[in-house]
Write an enzyme that holds these catalytic residues in place. Structure first.
Site, PDB file in Angstrom:
ATOM      1  N   GLU A 230       0.851  -1.199   0.000  1.00 47.12           N
ATOM      2  CA  GLU A 230       0.000   0.000   0.000  1.00 47.12           C
ATOM      3  C   GLU A 230       0.876   1.234   0.000  1.00 47.12           C
ATOM      4  O   GLU A 230       2.062   1.161   0.274  1.00 47.12           O
ATOM      5  CB  GLU A 230      -0.844   0.067   1.288  1.00 47.12           C
ATOM      6  CG  GLU A 230      -1.736  -1.103   1.551  1.00 47.12           C
ATOM      7  CD  GLU A 230      -2.126  -1.128   3.033  1.00 47.12           C
ATOM      8  OE1 GLU A 230      -2.286  -0.040   3.633  1.00 47.12           O
ATOM      9  OE2 GLU A 230      -2.240  -2.223   3.580  1.00 47.12           O
ATOM     10  N   LYS A 232       2.254   4.539   1.751  1.00 42.30           N
ATOM     11  CA  LYS A 232       2.457   4.939   3.156  1.00 42.30           C
ATOM     12  C   LYS A 232       1.881   6.340   3.297  1.00 42.30           C
ATOM     13  O   LYS A 232       2.439   7.312   2.785  1.00 42.30           O
ATOM     14  CB  LYS A 232       3.945   4.926   3.519  1.00 42.30           C
ATOM     15  CG  LYS A 232       4.147   5.209   4.990  1.00 42.30           C
ATOM     16  CD  LYS A 232       5.588   5.163   5.403  1.00 42.30           C
ATOM     17  CE  LYS A 232       5.730   5.291   6.910  1.00 42.30           C
ATOM     18  NZ  LYS A 232       4.858   6.281   7.534  1.00 42.30           N
ATOM     19  N   ARG A 237      -1.841   7.776  12.429  1.00 43.05           N
ATOM     20  CA  ARG A 237      -2.226   6.379  12.630  1.00 43.05           C
ATOM     21  C   ARG A 237      -3.322   6.326  13.688  1.00 43.05           C
ATOM     22  O   ARG A 237      -3.202   6.980  14.735  1.00 43.05           O
ATOM     23  CB  ARG A 237      -0.988   5.614  13.099  1.00 43.05           C
ATOM     24  CG  ARG A 237      -1.192   4.151  13.405  1.00 43.05           C
ATOM     25  CD  ARG A 237      -1.015   3.343  12.143  1.00 43.05           C
ATOM     26  NE  ARG A 237      -1.212   1.918  12.380  1.00 43.05           N
ATOM     27  CZ  ARG A 237      -0.235   1.085  12.740  1.00 43.05           C
ATOM     28  NH1 ARG A 237       0.988   1.535  12.941  1.00 43.05           N
ATOM     29  NH2 ARG A 237      -0.507  -0.207  12.893  1.00 43.05           N
ATOM     30  N   ARG A 394       8.292  -5.598  14.887  1.00 39.17           N
ATOM     31  CA  ARG A 394       9.022  -6.847  14.699  1.00 39.17           C
ATOM     32  C   ARG A 394       9.427  -6.939  13.236  1.00 39.17           C
ATOM     33  O   ARG A 394       8.586  -6.780  12.344  1.00 39.17           O
ATOM     34  CB  ARG A 394       8.141  -8.032  15.092  1.00 39.17           C
ATOM     35  CG  ARG A 394       8.963  -9.283  15.321  1.00 39.17           C
ATOM     36  CD  ARG A 394       8.135 -10.467  15.730  1.00 39.17           C
ATOM     37  NE  ARG A 394       7.384 -10.290  16.970  1.00 39.17           N
ATOM     38  CZ  ARG A 394       6.484 -11.165  17.407  1.00 39.17           C
ATOM     39  NH1 ARG A 394       6.231 -12.240  16.709  1.00 39.17           N
ATOM     40  NH2 ARG A 394       5.844 -10.952  18.533  1.00 39.17           N
ATOM     41  N   LYS A 400       8.382  -0.412   6.148  1.00 37.64           N
ATOM     42  CA  LYS A 400       8.096   0.876   5.507  1.00 37.64           C
ATOM     43  C   LYS A 400       9.247   1.202   4.579  1.00 37.64           C
ATOM     44  O   LYS A 400      10.408   1.175   4.973  1.00 37.64           O
ATOM     45  CB  LYS A 400       7.853   1.988   6.531  1.00 37.64           C
ATOM     46  CG  LYS A 400       8.849   2.119   7.646  1.00 37.64           C
ATOM     47  CD  LYS A 400       8.408   3.221   8.620  1.00 37.64           C
ATOM     48  CE  LYS A 400       9.324   3.233   9.834  1.00 37.64           C
ATOM     49  NZ  LYS A 400       8.855   4.138  10.887  1.00 37.64           N
TER      50      LYS A 400
END
Lengths: 533, 332
Positions: A230, A232, A237, A394, A400
């Site tokens: 997707e 960014k 958020r 993790r 990203k």
């Protein structure tokens, strides 16, 4: 307070994670539930509201310590921390008043809150008595509580693990129960001790899954088809919860955003009960708008009609964590995404899905990534299709892949001492570019140099100072640094007419003379290039 | 400000006696306050210093250095100036320089401290008109704890390391601080402490000057597979992070310095433990010493001279800063 002050000092003195964990586990095991809850409150990065302004604290402290105001200011500039400065000024090496030292943390917070409401004279006299009556370590902690600046150098994850170990509970369960709002009291610890099937509160969010930055070639990750990809988004958020007939919107900082984005909350009422979404709040008008427009909404508790029209927002959903009241985080990204499509199909324009970006190969994606800035996004997100939704950052689950930063070569013109670990080292730089034959400041930048380089620059700054203005020194314009930044905007508040987003030092250009640093025209050209028409 | 002592590119200069004080470039005639490297440079024609510092001075400047030792308060006439040396209490043999001529009495303090230190002759206030003072720690946040308590903390830390089966490596400046700590440890133990190579000759010179210290041995004299657990090793800060440190596997590290008073410094330096012990005067020490000289005028140099100057002006002194090229963190 003694025990917590001791823990604070011990945590501050070590960088070893294992040692920090052991110290916290010991503390939680030794403490009663209320003391444990207060420690947890601070260890997980929660803060008291600032009770008294630094300006007033400085005035009272200077007065009580018998030093001139300017001396307190100089000392503060040197030490880099107001609470520490005050504690050092009052320290006479004595053990302090045992009653004050042994008072519980919770009792202290209550005292401080009550005091903040009192008359000026009463506050001043009381603070002076406490500052004189507490030893160095405790005086520092108390003043930190007053400034609302108490921060401990441990991650929330580590504090959570320590508590889970002390309570012999599952770490994920404790992490989830600690999400959202809670009060630091004995009842909290009782709730955390409860067996796993004890249930949750309607408003309680799930811990966020965080992306790791991707610096290497994506080809090492395997095929693009192993990932859901997707854009960014450059927004905030947020987790959107629809449970028991109510709607809760949580920021990643676990702040409830109630009332700020009414169009999203209204649209969420149409979601089926027992739904939890993960996604991004963005400003949207025929496409995504710059972050600066969203900023106007973030700062507004209750937006008016006009602002709602000028800066409309929408929620771009990209994950589904709960469906029909069931936690589905263990399912694969692909499965969750399929069900997300079903849920969002029924919603309105204020909640839409974050579309997938499809590409055959990494080369195509790399090309798309270079278009990020003109599309108003920060790059690409790669989410492993077979992975569950995990807690925290993790590697290998979410990546990203951000667009490369913009850069400019600028000249150091002012330096100021840093804070905390960098106090009394000149590490905060103001950098300027040429405008004709004058230098005009464009950014303040902090990080990016190694400790060794910082020490070297500190010495250079002290030896090339032109003038001192309190804590700031102007220096001879000789050093060039490459600064990297994420975006550039027009700004009336800055002399240069532009504001840089997230500027930081990328490289020390020891090879470059100041005369060859960039000119303001170069920044204006960048501005024109990245501004969406 | 016309006066007896001025700043020249080579260092402080007294025209009336045609000599320099602590010059950083070679000059014909130098009076040196103490043996630290930023004050004692080689290459001068003649050097006067305190007899107490003779050993350390030769150690630093070479056995052939043209040194003429002076007793405390022994008068020396240079040109039309009368010069004498007075104890500064900074390290072994550290001196203040008193200069008298028709311009008045000037005293250049060099570095000094007021806290008790059995390894050197204590500071004596010298009445003067103009006092040139150091200002390394001239901020009111600098207030030293009792040195005996600090050495007790060092000993306790060492014991703790022994209990944990770790070597304890203590970093401190090789000249002055190390010997002060080794002397202080006598109150707690007679156990042998191990020295980095840079420390050994200076410890030997201090012993020769009659300073009592715990027994010491060189690290380099021990066998390769020596078990360092539970031992205290003293090393200069420059040894931190070098391959020399590898032999002390699992060591806990400490640093002894006045700068350790501030948390930011403790964290930045990355030692496990900071101990606040300085050979410089703290804020009160500076102000009390200036007052004790009875001077009307103060020239401040090193460190936070701006703070000290402003404070003194507000309290009735004439005061100004005296620039030196050694700005930055001096040894503390």
């Amino acid at each position: 307070m003694r025990r917590f002050a001791e823990l604070y000092e011990q945590l501050d003195a070590t960088r070893a994670t294992g040692r920090k964990l052991a110290l916290m586990v010991d503390y939680f095991r030794d403490s009663d539930d209320e003391a444990a809850a207060w420690a947890l409150y601070f260890l997980t990065g929660r803060r008291l509201k600032r009770l008294l302004s630094p300006t007033r604290l400085k005035a009272w402290a200077a007065d009580a310590a018998g030093v001139a105001d300017w001396m307190l200011v100089s000392s503060h500039a040197h030490v880099g921390d107001l609470a520490e400065t005050i504690a050092l000024l009052f320290d006479d090496g004595s053990a302090g008043d045992p009653e004050l030292v042994s008072r519980d943390l919770g009792a202290w917070v209550a005292e401080l809150r009550a005091l903040a409401q009192a008359d000026e004279a009463v506050i001043g006299a009381q603070l002076a008595a406490w500052w004189r009556g507490l030893p160095l370590r405790e005086c520092f902690l108390l003043t930190k509580l007053l400034t609302g600046g108490l921060r401990v150098g441990v991650s929330t994850g580590l504090a959570t693990r320590a508590l889970a170990q002390a309570l012999a509970q599952d770490e994920n369960l404790i992490a989830q129960r600690l999400m959202g709002d809670w009060q630091p009291d004995a009842a909290l610890i009782t709730r955390l001790r409860a067996p796993p099937d004890a249930g949750t509160v309607a408003s309680q969010p799930y811990p966020f899954c965080l992306a790791a930055p991707m610096d290497d070639a994506p080809a090492d990750l395997g095929s693009p088809s192993d990932f859901l990809i997707e854009w960014k988004w450059d927004g905030i958020r947020a987790q959107l919860i629809r449970r028991e007939g109510q709607v809760f919107l949580w920021s990643r900082g676990e702040e409830l955003l109630a009332g700020r984005f009414p169009e999203i909350e209204a649209a969420a009422m149409a979601l089926p009960d027992g739904t939890v979404l993960d996604g991004e709040v963005v400003c949207w008008r025929d496409g995504i708008r710059p972050f600066a427009e969203l900023q106007r909404r973030i700062n507004k508790q209750k937006p008016g009609r006009r602002l709602l029209d000028e800066a409309p927002v929408r929620y771009l959903a990209y994950d589904l964590l709960e469906l029909g009241g069931n936690d589905i985080r263990d399912q694969s990204t692909r499965q969750r995404r399929q069900q997300l499509d079903g849920v969002i199909a029924a919603s309105t324009a204020a909640i839409t899905i974050s579309p997938l970006v499809s590409a055959e190969d990494w080369a195509t994606l790399a090309r798309l990534r270079t278009e990020a800035r003109s599309r108003g996004v920060e790059g690409l997100m790669l989410k492993h299709a077979d992975a569950p939704y995990t807690r925290g950052r993790r590697r290998g689950i979410w990546w990203k892949w951000k667009v490369d930063p913009l850069t400019v070569d600028a000249v150091l013109v002012y330096a100021q001492a840093g804070h905390g670990r960098r106090s009394n080292l000149y590490t905060d730089y103001t950098l300027a570019v040429w405008d004709g034959d004058a230098l005009v400041p464009v950014a303040k930048a902090y990080s990016g140099l190694t400790d060794k380089e910082l020490t070297q620059m500190d010495r250079w700054i002290r030896q090339h100072t032109i003038e001192r203005f309190g804590p700031v020194r102007s220096v001879q314009p000789l050093q060039v640094f490459e600064i990297a930044f994420e975006g550039i905007q027009q700004s009336k508040r800055h002399k240069a007419g532009v504001a840089l987003r997230f500027p930081r030092i990328h490289r020390w250009r020891q090879d470059k003379p100041a005369a060859e640093a960039d000119h303001l025209q170069a920044l204006h050209a960048l501005l024109d290039a990245v501004t969406p028409s | 400000m016309a006066g007896l002592i001025e700043t020249r590119p080579e260092g402080l200069y007294c025209a009336a006696g045609d000599f320099h004080i602590d010059p950083w470039r070679p000059v014909p005639r130098a009076v040196i306050t103490h043996a630290h490297a930023d004050h004692a440079r080689a290459g001068h024609g003649v050097i006067w210093c305190a007899r107490e510092s003779l050993g350390v001075m030769h150690q630093r400047l070479g056995q052939a250095a043209p040194i003429r030792p002076l007793e405390w308060r022994e008068p020396l006439t240079l040109g039309r100036a009368r010069v004498s040396l007075h104890p500064a209490g900074h390290i072994l043999g550290s001196a203040q320089v008193r200069v008298e001529a028709r311009e008045g009495v000037w005293v250049a303090s060099g570095d000094y401290k007021r806290d008790p230190d059995p390894t050197c002759t204590p500071f004596e206030p010298v009445p003067c008109d103009t006092f040139i003072t150091e200002a390394t720690f001239a901020l009111p946040v600098y207030r030293w704890p009792d040195p005996a308590d600090v050495v007790a903390d060092v000993f306790h830390w060492w014991r703790q390391a022994a209990d944990n089966g770790q070597p304890a490596v203590l970093f401190c400046y090789a000249l002055g601080k190390a010997q002060r700590v080794l002397n202080g440890l006598l109150a707690h133990t007679g156990q042998t402490v191990y020295l980095h190579g840079a420390m050994t000759p200076l410890v030997t010179v201090y012993r020769a000057a009659g300073v009592a210290m715990v027994p010491t041995e060189a690290v380099s004299a021990q066998s390769r597979d020596h078990d360092w657990r539970g031992h205290l090793i003293v090393a200069p800060p420059s040894a931190a992070g070098t391959s020399w440190m590898r032999r002390f596997r699992g060591a806990t590290t400490g640093f002894v310095s006045g700068w350790m008073r501030v948390r930011g410094n403790r964290r930045r330096r990355g030692y496990d433990q900071g101990f606040v012990l300085s050979d410089h005067a703290d804020w009160r020490g500076l102000v009390d010493s200036i007052r004790a000289t009875g001077c009307q005028r103060v020239l401040a140099t090193h460190g936070h001279s701006d703070t000290l100057v402003r404070y003194l002006r507000e309290h009735g002194w004439q005061a100004a800063e005296l620039g030196t090229p050694f700005e930055g963190e001096a040894d503390g």
